[in-house]
Design an enzyme around this catalytic site. Structure first.
Site, PDB file in Angstrom:
ATOM      1  CG  ASP A   6       4.685 -31.031  14.303  1.00 44.86           C
ATOM      2  OD1 ASP A   6       4.757 -31.784  15.277  1.00 44.86           O
ATOM      3  OD2 ASP A   6       3.620 -30.592  13.841  1.00 44.86           O
ATOM      4  CG  HIS A  10       1.239 -22.497  13.893  1.00 47.64           C
ATOM      5  ND1 HIS A  10       0.095 -21.946  14.412  1.00 47.64           N
ATOM      6  CD2 HIS A  10       1.339 -23.735  14.413  1.00 47.64           C
ATOM      7  CE1 HIS A  10      -0.455 -22.826  15.227  1.00 47.64           C
ATOM      8  NE2 HIS A  10       0.277 -23.927  15.244  1.00 47.64           N
ATOM      9  CG  HIS A  17      -3.501 -31.152  13.417  1.00 45.68           C
ATOM     10  ND1 HIS A  17      -2.802 -30.332  14.260  1.00 45.68           N
ATOM     11  CD2 HIS A  17      -4.668 -31.421  14.070  1.00 45.68           C
ATOM     12  CE1 HIS A  17      -3.512 -30.110  15.357  1.00 45.68           C
ATOM     13  NE2 HIS A  17      -4.654 -30.771  15.269  1.00 45.68           N
TER      14      HIS A  17
HETATM   15  N1  ACO Z   1       6.624 -24.131   3.356  1.00 42.72           N
HETATM   16  C1  ACO Z   1       6.523 -23.288   2.311  1.00 42.72           C
HETATM   17  N2  ACO Z   1       5.580 -22.360   2.187  1.00 42.72           N
HETATM   18  C2  ACO Z   1       4.692 -22.262   3.169  1.00 42.72           C
HETATM   19  C3  ACO Z   1       4.714 -23.098   4.318  1.00 42.72           C
HETATM   20  C4  ACO Z   1       5.735 -24.052   4.384  1.00 42.72           C
HETATM   21  N3  ACO Z   1       5.825 -24.867   5.447  1.00 42.72           N
HETATM   22  N4  ACO Z   1       3.704 -22.775   5.138  1.00 42.72           N
HETATM   23  C5  ACO Z   1       3.043 -21.774   4.540  1.00 42.72           C
HETATM   24  N5  ACO Z   1       3.643 -21.468   3.356  1.00 42.72           N
HETATM   25  C6  ACO Z   1       3.258 -20.390   2.422  1.00 42.72           C
HETATM   26  C7  ACO Z   1       1.968 -20.715   1.699  1.00 42.72           C
HETATM   27  O1  ACO Z   1       2.221 -21.386   0.475  1.00 42.72           O
HETATM   28  C8  ACO Z   1       1.397 -19.352   1.491  1.00 42.72           C
HETATM   29  O2  ACO Z   1       2.108 -18.735   0.445  1.00 42.72           O
HETATM   30  P1  ACO Z   1       1.377 -17.733  -0.600  1.00 42.72           P
HETATM   31  O3  ACO Z   1       0.908 -16.575   0.226  1.00 42.72           O
HETATM   32  O4  ACO Z   1       2.406 -17.408  -1.607  1.00 42.72           O
HETATM   33  O5  ACO Z   1       0.224 -18.531  -1.166  1.00 42.72           O
HETATM   34  C9  ACO Z   1       1.772 -18.589   2.754  1.00 42.72           C
HETATM   35  O6  ACO Z   1       2.967 -19.230   3.226  1.00 42.72           O
HETATM   36  C10 ACO Z   1       0.694 -18.644   3.832  1.00 42.72           C
HETATM   37  O7  ACO Z   1       0.486 -19.988   4.223  1.00 42.72           O
HETATM   38  P2  ACO Z   1      -0.932 -20.706   4.307  1.00 42.72           P
HETATM   39  O8  ACO Z   1      -0.790 -22.127   3.808  1.00 42.72           O
HETATM   40  O9  ACO Z   1      -1.993 -19.865   3.684  1.00 42.72           O
HETATM   41  O10 ACO Z   1      -1.112 -20.717   5.873  1.00 42.72           O
HETATM   42  P3  ACO Z   1      -2.129 -21.601   6.691  1.00 42.72           P
HETATM   43  O11 ACO Z   1      -2.359 -20.860   7.948  1.00 42.72           O
HETATM   44  O12 ACO Z   1      -3.303 -21.981   5.863  1.00 42.72           O
HETATM   45  O13 ACO Z   1      -1.308 -22.949   6.947  1.00 42.72           O
HETATM   46  C11 ACO Z   1       0.072 -24.582   7.913  1.00 42.72           C
HETATM   47  C12 ACO Z   1      -0.638 -23.251   8.117  1.00 42.72           C
HETATM   48  C13 ACO Z   1      -0.921 -25.672   7.428  1.00 42.72           C
HETATM   49  C14 ACO Z   1       0.671 -25.056   9.237  1.00 42.72           C
HETATM   50  C15 ACO Z   1       1.187 -24.381   6.845  1.00 42.72           C
HETATM   51  O14 ACO Z   1       2.119 -23.421   7.300  1.00 42.72           O
HETATM   52  C16 ACO Z   1       1.889 -25.694   6.489  1.00 42.72           C
HETATM   53  O15 ACO Z   1       1.391 -26.440   5.643  1.00 42.72           O
HETATM   54  N6  ACO Z   1       3.066 -25.973   7.147  1.00 42.72           N
HETATM   55  C17 ACO Z   1       3.741 -27.231   6.935  1.00 42.72           C
HETATM   56  C18 ACO Z   1       3.056 -28.342   7.707  1.00 42.72           C
HETATM   57  C19 ACO Z   1       3.325 -28.249   9.196  1.00 42.72           C
HETATM   58  O16 ACO Z   1       4.452 -28.055   9.630  1.00 42.72           O
HETATM   59  N7  ACO Z   1       2.266 -28.454   9.970  1.00 42.72           N
HETATM   60  C20 ACO Z   1       2.344 -28.459  11.446  1.00 42.72           C
HETATM   61  C21 ACO Z   1       1.630 -27.302  12.027  1.00 42.72           C
HETATM   62  S1  ACO Z   1       1.846 -27.262  13.750  1.00 42.72           S
HETATM   63  C22 ACO Z   1       0.745 -28.389  14.334  1.00 42.72           C
HETATM   64  O17 ACO Z   1      -0.240 -28.747  13.769  1.00 42.72           O
HETATM   65  C23 ACO Z   1       1.052 -28.968  15.614  1.00 42.72           C
END
Ligand code: ACO
Length: 430
Positions: A364, A308, A268
């Protein structure tokens, strides 16, 4: 019933049910009537991480994740970032309308005149080690601050509530500034009522020997825009924490401390710190393809600052931030990590793995680069996020308190543990 209904056939019993659809939603409790018999609790929905559950009706922030739209009270984020100030936006979030000139000057006056913190709170701050994370300090200080205002527990008294909103919005910059100075071993700088909200924050962070601190106009405006962009984002993790904690009718300081704790996590508000660490680790442009390969291999490596839960398109805040980044670099010089970030973004946006999963830069991805160029240490990044998000948390908290549909938050579970069994004395346990 009319056509705005959902007909459900329970194949276990052959019975048919019709439940109303309102605002594209069915009420989860309407499913409870679907039972196999008198002893059956009724059908529930299973939705870990709230992937498809609306926990409230809200009139504060609108997001269309597919189109990349973000609006506060109907106003597009792009217009607010260009034309508004953080305090004006905070007023909009809390009260629902843009303020008139008189309302704005009263609001600014009240925020400005609540920025001092009780001197005893400095004793709490001094108890922390020099290397304590400022976010840990912030969370503790917000909670401790609540003890100075016992009347804050009267959450249904609008006037008292109003005063706590002034205090919380105002004192965030003071606590944040003091935490930084504590970390640096430098004397605390007290608020200066002549300065704007972001200007005052820069004063409490960076003032040294000058008699009067004058923030650089471009940096002050950049921070203003960053504060506007981070002020609210509907039912995200920390806001949901605020609502859940607030639903127990606790005072707002305790609820804000809990929301700030949720924001601290690397998925987050901690993500921009992770972006800088990731870019530093990548080190140079030629290492990017190997890094992307690691991400794609799913070895637990993520491209931080990408993806996201809601946006399946370019995060509109990331677009604005990218522009602001260049304005900051013009004043303070560029961030050497920028080239790696730009190349990483270019490669990721053309890469099948990211295209298929609709992973775009989020807020971010670039914010850490700006903060670093503005000379904020990495540990301060989540604090910089928490400062403006307080107005969003408070707006959402107030909306929840006034919503007759709301009660104390209490999700259900599917129990998967042991069936009832008799206690075994310790000498007979294997
Ligand atoms: N890098 C690589 N793969 C990713 C990323 C990433 N940043 N984000 C999602 N994925 C992949 C997942 O592994 C998943 O793959 P799969 O279908 O093969 O299993 C798919 O994309 C879907 O992603 P989920 O993790 O299921 O999506 P969720 O909605 O649960 O997560 C989150 C969202 C936590 C923001 C995620 O994208 C992430 O971890 N991003 C990196 C951290 C980040 O930048 N956080 C800031 C968010 S903005 C904020 O809070 C202000």
């Amino acid at each position: 019933m009319g056509s705005n209904t959902l007909t459900i056939t329970d194949n276990r019993t052959g019975k048919k049910y019709e439940v109303p659809i309102k605002e594209g939603t069915i009420k989860a409790t309407d499913l409870r009537q679907i039972k196999t018999g008198e002893d059956d609790f009724g059908v529930m929905t299973y939705d870990p991480a709230f992937m498809n559950t609306a926990a409230c009706r809200s009139a504060i922030t609108y997001i269309d994740g597919d189109k990349g739209i973000l609006e506060y009270r109907g106003y597009p984020i792009e217009q607010l970032a260009e034309k508004s100030t953080y305090l004006e936006t905070a007023y909009l979030l809390v009260y629902g309308e843009l303020p008139t000139a008189t309302q704005l000057s009263e609001w600014q006056y009240n925020i400005t005149h609540h920025t001092f913190i009780n001197e005893n709170l400095k004793g709490v701050l001094d108890a922390f080690r020099y290397n304590a994370h400022p976010m840990g300090i912030l969370i503790a200080m917000i909670s401790a601050m609540g003890t100075f205002y016992p009347e804050a527990k009267n959450i249904f008294d609008a006037e008292i509530r109003q005063r706590q909103i002034y205090r919380l919005v105002a004192k965030m910059i003071t606590i944040a500034g003091f935490s930084y100075r504590h970390m640096m071993g430098m004397p605390k700088v007290y608020p200066d009522n002549d300065l704007s909200y972001p200007g005052n924050f820069l004063n409490m962070m960076f003032k040294t020997t000058e008699l009067k601190y004058q923030p650089n106009r471009a940096l002050e405006r950049a921070l203003e825009v960053l504060f506007i962009l981070h002020a609210d984002h509907e039912q995200n993790c920390s806001t949901s924490a605020m609502r859940v904690i607030g639903s127990s009718q606790v005072d707002p300081y305790s609820a804000v401390a809990g929301a700030a704790a949720a924001l601290y996590g690397p998925l987050h508000g901690g993500a921009n710190e992770q972006v800088i660490r990731m870019l530093t680790e990548i080190g140079s442009k030629q290492n990017i393809p190997a890094f992307i390969k690691k991400v794609e291999a799913g070895e637990g490596v993520k491209l931080m600052g990408f993806g996201h839960r809601v946006y399946k398109n370019y995060d509109p805040r990331a677009k604005i931030i990218k522009r602001v980044a260049y304005e900051v670099f013009e004043v303070n010089g560029t961030n050497p990590l920028l080239d790696i970030a730009l190349e990483l973004e270019r490669i990721a946006l053309e890469d099948d793995y990211f295209i298929k999963r609709k992973l775009y830069p989020n807020v971010d991805f670039y914010s850490g680069l700006i903060y670093q160029a503005m000379k904020f240490p990495m540990d301060m990044f989540p604090v910089l996020f928490a400062i403006p998000r307080v107005s969003g948390w408070l707006a959402q908290w107030q909306e929840m308190l006034e919503d007759p549909d709301q009660k104390i938050s209490r999700p259900r579970q599917i129990y998967v543990g042991a069936k009832r069994r008799d206690f075994v004395p310790i000498e007979r346990r294997k």
